[in-house]
Scaffold this motif. Structure first.
Motif, PDB file in Angstrom:
ATOM      1  N   LEU A 108      24.519 -36.462   4.863  1.00 22.85           N
ATOM      2  CA  LEU A 108      24.072 -36.199   3.496  1.00 22.85           C
ATOM      3  C   LEU A 108      25.267 -35.881   2.611  1.00 22.85           C
ATOM      4  O   LEU A 108      26.288 -35.352   3.081  1.00 22.85           O
ATOM      5  N   GLU A 109      25.136 -36.163   1.322  1.00 25.64           N
ATOM      6  CA  GLU A 109      26.219 -35.918   0.373  1.00 25.64           C
ATOM      7  C   GLU A 109      26.585 -34.449   0.311  1.00 25.64           C
ATOM      8  O   GLU A 109      27.753 -34.083   0.185  1.00 25.64           O
ATOM      9  N   GLY A 110      25.605 -33.565   0.402  1.00 28.60           N
ATOM     10  CA  GLY A 110      25.873 -32.138   0.331  1.00 28.60           C
ATOM     11  C   GLY A 110      26.616 -31.588   1.523  1.00 28.60           C
ATOM     12  O   GLY A 110      27.091 -30.453   1.477  1.00 28.60           O
ATOM     13  N   GLN A 111      26.734 -32.367   2.606  1.00 29.00           N
ATOM     14  CA  GLN A 111      27.456 -31.924   3.796  1.00 29.00           C
ATOM     15  C   GLN A 111      28.925 -32.332   3.772  1.00 29.00           C
ATOM     16  O   GLN A 111      29.643 -32.030   4.723  1.00 29.00           O
ATOM     17  N   LEU A 112      29.381 -32.994   2.710  1.00 31.90           N
ATOM     18  CA  LEU A 112      30.742 -33.499   2.630  1.00 31.90           C
ATOM     19  C   LEU A 112      31.509 -32.788   1.524  1.00 31.90           C
ATOM     20  O   LEU A 112      30.932 -32.298   0.549  1.00 31.90           O
ATOM     21  N   VAL A 113      32.836 -32.747   1.692  1.00 31.03           N
ATOM     22  CA  VAL A 113      33.706 -32.124   0.692  1.00 31.03           C
ATOM     23  C   VAL A 113      33.625 -32.911  -0.608  1.00 31.03           C
ATOM     24  O   VAL A 113      33.641 -34.150  -0.612  1.00 31.03           O
ATOM     25  N   SER A 114      33.545 -32.204  -1.717  1.00 30.68           N
ATOM     26  CA  SER A 114      33.487 -32.842  -3.031  1.00 30.68           C
ATOM     27  C   SER A 114      34.215 -31.951  -4.037  1.00 30.68           C
ATOM     28  O   SER A 114      34.651 -30.849  -3.714  1.00 30.68           O
ATOM     29  N   GLY A 115      34.334 -32.430  -5.260  1.00 25.87           N
ATOM     30  CA  GLY A 115      34.954 -31.642  -6.319  1.00 25.87           C
ATOM     31  C   GLY A 115      36.449 -31.862  -6.426  1.00 25.87           C
ATOM     32  O   GLY A 115      36.996 -32.909  -6.045  1.00 25.87           O
ATOM     33  N   LEU A 116      37.159 -30.835  -6.922  1.00 26.73           N
ATOM     34  CA  LEU A 116      38.595 -30.948  -7.188  1.00 26.73           C
ATOM     35  C   LEU A 116      39.416 -31.163  -5.927  1.00 26.73           C
ATOM     36  O   LEU A 116      40.509 -31.727  -5.998  1.00 26.73           O
ATOM     37  N   ALA A 117      38.913 -30.715  -4.788  1.00 25.11           N
ATOM     38  CA  ALA A 117      39.686 -30.863  -3.551  1.00 25.11           C
ATOM     39  C   ALA A 117      40.015 -32.323  -3.271  1.00 25.11           C
ATOM     40  O   ALA A 117      41.061 -32.633  -2.691  1.00 25.11           O
ATOM     41  N   ALA A 170      58.101 -29.874 -14.323  1.00 26.71           N
ATOM     42  CA  ALA A 170      58.018 -31.057 -15.181  1.00 26.71           C
ATOM     43  C   ALA A 170      56.929 -32.007 -14.696  1.00 26.71           C
ATOM     44  O   ALA A 170      56.719 -32.185 -13.501  1.00 26.71           O
ATOM     45  N   ARG A 171      56.229 -32.569 -15.656  1.00 30.53           N
ATOM     46  CA  ARG A 171      55.223 -33.628 -15.435  1.00 30.53           C
ATOM     47  C   ARG A 171      54.204 -33.237 -14.356  1.00 30.53           C
ATOM     48  O   ARG A 171      54.121 -33.856 -13.298  1.00 30.53           O
ATOM     49  N   LYS A 172      53.432 -32.228 -14.674  1.00 38.55           N
ATOM     50  CA  LYS A 172      52.395 -31.763 -13.762  1.00 38.55           C
ATOM     51  C   LYS A 172      51.022 -32.198 -14.282  1.00 38.55           C
ATOM     52  O   LYS A 172      50.747 -32.143 -15.480  1.00 38.55           O
ATOM     53  N   ARG A 173      50.183 -32.625 -13.371  1.00 42.67           N
ATOM     54  CA  ARG A 173      48.863 -33.151 -13.719  1.00 42.67           C
ATOM     55  C   ARG A 173      47.869 -32.011 -13.903  1.00 42.67           C
ATOM     56  O   ARG A 173      47.803 -31.096 -13.084  1.00 42.67           O
ATOM     57  N   VAL A 174      47.086 -32.093 -14.961  1.00 44.21           N
ATOM     58  CA  VAL A 174      46.060 -31.090 -15.254  1.00 44.21           C
ATOM     59  C   VAL A 174      44.763 -31.533 -14.587  1.00 44.21           C
ATOM     60  O   VAL A 174      44.210 -32.591 -14.908  1.00 44.21           O
ATOM     61  N   LEU A 175      44.281 -30.733 -13.656  1.00 41.85           N
ATOM     62  CA  LEU A 175      43.027 -31.037 -12.969  1.00 41.85           C
ATOM     63  C   LEU A 175      41.816 -30.490 -13.713  1.00 41.85           C
ATOM     64  O   LEU A 175      40.739 -31.091 -13.679  1.00 41.85           O
ATOM     65  N   SER A 181      36.696 -30.708 -16.195  1.00 38.56           N
ATOM     66  CA  SER A 181      37.382 -31.001 -14.949  1.00 38.56           C
ATOM     67  C   SER A 181      37.457 -32.509 -14.748  1.00 38.56           C
ATOM     68  O   SER A 181      36.640 -33.263 -15.280  1.00 38.56           O
ATOM     69  N   VAL A 182      38.454 -32.956 -13.963  1.00 39.61           N
ATOM     70  CA  VAL A 182      38.614 -34.387 -13.714  1.00 39.61           C
ATOM     71  C   VAL A 182      37.545 -34.925 -12.784  1.00 39.61           C
ATOM     72  O   VAL A 182      37.377 -36.143 -12.678  1.00 39.61           O
ATOM     73  N   ASP A 183      36.818 -34.054 -12.081  1.00 38.62           N
ATOM     74  CA  ASP A 183      35.764 -34.542 -11.199  1.00 38.62           C
ATOM     75  C   ASP A 183      34.516 -34.936 -11.960  1.00 38.62           C
ATOM     76  O   ASP A 183      33.562 -35.468 -11.378  1.00 38.62           O
ATOM     77  N   GLY A 184      34.492 -34.667 -13.278  1.00 42.07           N
ATOM     78  CA  GLY A 184      33.385 -35.110 -14.108  1.00 42.07           C
ATOM     79  C   GLY A 184      32.124 -34.300 -13.981  1.00 42.07           C
ATOM     80  O   GLY A 184      31.099 -34.647 -14.566  1.00 42.07           O
ATOM     81  N   LEU A 185      32.144 -33.215 -13.224  1.00 45.07           N
ATOM     82  CA  LEU A 185      30.952 -32.399 -13.071  1.00 45.07           C
ATOM     83  C   LEU A 185      30.694 -31.600 -14.346  1.00 45.07           C
ATOM     84  O   LEU A 185      31.627 -31.177 -15.024  1.00 45.07           O
ATOM     85  N   PRO A 186      29.429 -31.377 -14.728  1.00 53.07           N
ATOM     86  CA  PRO A 186      29.143 -30.603 -15.936  1.00 53.07           C
ATOM     87  C   PRO A 186      29.552 -29.159 -15.762  1.00 53.07           C
ATOM     88  O   PRO A 186      29.595 -28.636 -14.640  1.00 53.07           O
ATOM     89  N   PRO A 187      29.894 -28.475 -16.836  1.00 48.28           N
ATOM     90  CA  PRO A 187      30.277 -27.058 -16.739  1.00 48.28           C
ATOM     91  C   PRO A 187      29.141 -26.225 -16.173  1.00 48.28           C
ATOM     92  O   PRO A 187      27.977 -26.441 -16.473  1.00 48.28           O
ATOM     93  N   LYS A 188      29.487 -25.265 -15.297  1.00 46.40           N
ATOM     94  CA  LYS A 188      28.489 -24.380 -14.735  1.00 46.40           C
ATOM     95  C   LYS A 188      28.023 -23.384 -15.784  1.00 46.40           C
ATOM     96  O   LYS A 188      28.810 -22.834 -16.542  1.00 46.40           O
ATOM     97  N   GLY A 189      26.730 -23.167 -15.830  1.00 49.10           N
ATOM     98  CA  GLY A 189      26.178 -22.201 -16.771  1.00 49.10           C
ATOM     99  C   GLY A 189      26.132 -22.701 -18.190  1.00 49.10           C
ATOM    100  O   GLY A 189      25.991 -21.924 -19.128  1.00 49.10           O
TER     101      GLY A 189
END
Length: 336
Positions: A108-117, A170-175, A181-189
């Motif tokens: 299932l999708e909920g059993q796998l790592v997701s998000g910024l990681a 120098a030249r650091k990526r903003v996650l 967030s870059v994962d496209g998830l809606p803000p919590k709350g």
């Protein structure tokens, strides 16, 4: 009169025979409409089968935190279709489970790592730093942007003898920046019914954070810079790949010194990655670039005693490389 009675009896007998024959003919015809309607409905019920769905399951035990190989999954048709299940093994190969899964368990999708990681590359770490409107380029920084991190240090008469400002990373990526967030998830709350005017007015008052992707050995610099000074993000064009040349600057000494190589062993390579991160960095060397430590060594060849003033220095240590510190019954040798 007798003949009339016989004629009526004969007619009744013939009528009874005719009605009996008509009834026999009706019994041999098709069943009644009610029976005809029930029969077709009953026939499909006997032949109908329960529906099945393709579901990806584990063909062998899956260990949490390890990448799922292709030979560890298979597709089976099950009478249930769980929410978040996969229909093709290609969609789950290469993912990482967050828990141990036994053989035959649906994946299932909920059993796998997701998000910024999943957006952090090998050798990188996601680190959050405090951000506000000024530090975040007027809140114009967005997830996915590249920024330069500057540090401003103000003299405090202790570790920082002179105020300074310099490029830290120098030249650091903003996650992530704030709730985006870059994962496209809606803000919590998030409250869709809240007025946008009020939320925009409060945005600058609420403490925010910026999550950057940095190499693991750069985290020491970032944490010391934030704790001893003020950080500033400078937004840059993503196509600009220019970075400082590390060969122009001396390598900062580490807080922990590696153990010396044993006789006959080849010379060890400089510390990198996790080894360099574990060796750490002192605030004095971070501020001075290691220059003050070099000047102290040249001006005072005999090292200062650390800890107990009664510590003695052996003759072999008069070159300023080792110090023996005695605290009660404990004796410790420190290298510089």
């Amino acid at each position: 009169m007798i003949h009339l009675t016989k004629i009526v009896a004969a007619i009744l007998v013939l009528l009874a025979i005719a009605l009996g024959g008509y009834a026999w003919m009706l019994s041999r015809q098709a069943p009644t409409p009610s029976q005809t309607a029930v029969a077709p409905a009953a026939a499909p019920a006997k032949t109908q089968q329960a529906p099945t769905y393709p579901v990806v399951i584990a063909s062998k035990p899956l260990v949490a935190g390890q990448v799922i190989p292709a030979d560890a999954l298979r597709v089976e048709r099950l009478p249930i279709n769980p929410a978040g299940a996969f229909q093709a093994t290609a969609d789950a190969v290469g993912r990482v489970p967050v828990m141990d899964l036994g053989e035959g368990s649906p994946l299932l999708e909920g059993q796998l790592v997701s998000g910024l990681a999943l957006r952090v590359a090998d050798g990188e770490r996601a680190v959050a730093i405090k951000a506000d409107e000024i530090m975040g380029v007027g809140n114009k920084v967005q997830p996915g942007d590249f920024v330069d991190v500057f540090v401003m240090l103000k003299s405090d008469g202790k570790d920082i003898d002179r105020s300074q400002a310099r490029l830290l990373l120098a030249r650091k990526r903003v996650l992530a920046f704030g709730s985006a967030s870059v994962d496209g998830l809606p803000p919590k709350g998030a409250d869709a019914k809240a007025g946008t005017t009020q939320s925009q007015a409060q945005r600058t008052e609420i403490p925010r954070t910026a999550v950057l992707a940095v190499t693991v050995d750069e985290i020491n610099r970032l944490t010391l810079g934030e704790s001893n000074g003020r950080l500033l993000l400078a937004l840059r064009n993503p196509t600009d790949s220019a970075e400082p040349d590390p060969r122009l600057f001396a390598e900062l000494p580490t807080a922990l010194q590696p153990s010396p190589a044993k006789p006959g062993e080849p010379r060890r390579a400089p510390l990198e990655g996790l080894d360099k991160a574990q060796a750490g960095l002192t605030a004095v060397d971070f501020v001075s670039g290691g220059g003050d430590a070099n000047r102290r060594t040249n001006a005072a060849p005999r090292p200062a005693v650390i800890g107990n003033p009664g510590a003695r220095i052996s003759p072999a240590q008069r070159g300023g490389t080792e110090v023996e510190v005695i605290r009660g019954e404990r004796s410790e040798t420190m290298r510089y």
